[in-house]
Design an enzyme around this catalytic site. Sequence first.
Site, PDB file in Angstrom:
ATOM      1  N   TYR A  88       0.627  -1.514  -0.242  1.00 61.14           N
ATOM      2  CA  TYR A  88       0.051   0.154  -0.460  1.00 61.14           C
ATOM      3  C   TYR A  88       0.591   0.646   0.073  1.00 61.14           C
ATOM      4  CZ  TYR A  88      -3.288   3.137   1.856  1.00 61.14           C
ATOM      5  OH  TYR A  88      -4.242   4.700   2.011  1.00 61.14           O
TER       6      TYR A  88
ATOM      7  N   LYS B 220       1.714   3.890  -3.359  1.00 60.70           N
ATOM      8  CA  LYS B 220       1.158   5.604  -3.150  1.00 60.70           C
ATOM      9  C   LYS B 220       2.548   6.311  -3.540  1.00 60.70           C
ATOM     10  CE  LYS B 220      -2.777   5.468  -1.965  1.00 60.70           C
ATOM     11  NZ  LYS B 220      -4.545   6.353  -2.174  1.00 60.70           N
TER      12      LYS B 220
END
Length: 304
Positions: free
Chosen positions: A213, A217
């Site tokens: 994750y 990003k």
Amino acid sequence: MVGSKDLEPSNAPFFPNVFFHNQFRAKPQPLPQTTNLSGRVVIITGGNTGLGFEASRQLLSFKLSHLILAVRSLSKGEAAASQLRAQHKGANIEVWQLDMSSYDSIRAFTRRVQEQLSRLDIVILNAGVRKHAFETVRSTGHEEAIQINYLSTAFLTILLLPILKSKSPAGVPGHLMIAGAALALAAKFPNQDADPLLPSFDNPKTFDPIDRYNTSKLLMHMFLWKLVDYVSADDVVVNVADPGFVKGTDLTREAKGGAKVGAVIFGAIAGRNKKDGASTYLDAVVNKGKESHGCFLMGWQIHP
């Protein structure tokens, strides 16, 4: 103007320094009560739940004329739209289908935007996932978090930029905000030296549920860093905004057992409320102007 590229890289440890400051010291910057969004048209992806829904509610409270909820499930989108319509009877609230795991769906959505909208002022790309297990998207073969948080979001951004440029009022740039995460600053990115890079994310051996994750990003930061070499702030202002760690969203919906309990407890102790979290989105597309082009916004401020 001083943007994220111009600032010295932050060397402060993410935990606890950056996290503590972002969660507990940063001052919310809500829109002035005199803000009037009448006449404007806004698209929010993933607008049927969590931060997307809260941002929709807040935008409508400032007399937004036309809101499009871009969602994967039309039934869930319509349920959310019904709540918003009941509270804001004068607004035009539509639900359009958009599956971020499908390139065909993204193309169809942007064609519809081009053909059916005469005006477009703001796009908030809120949709994203946090995967706790390795899964690939059948149509592309890519790992799901990289597909949705990075590849599809970048693709949708590129397709929407010329539409925003042509459909925003003359002399007023459109705004496109991508939901980011402060955790990008903590990404370890263990496969960063892989060549070729992107296929390495599709190897289950490189998957870590936490870092994947964060890295997805971080890749969006890299995309934005290069994008501003080709896109002028006079045409479209593009930025990435971190809503902070917000309690009560669906981002951790796949967590199970102890991980789910831990997320709930940690959220209760340290989580930002959805009102403040969503206000970072509004700040990025209404309060912030050309000075935020190509910037990472954290704690309502431009951050390196």
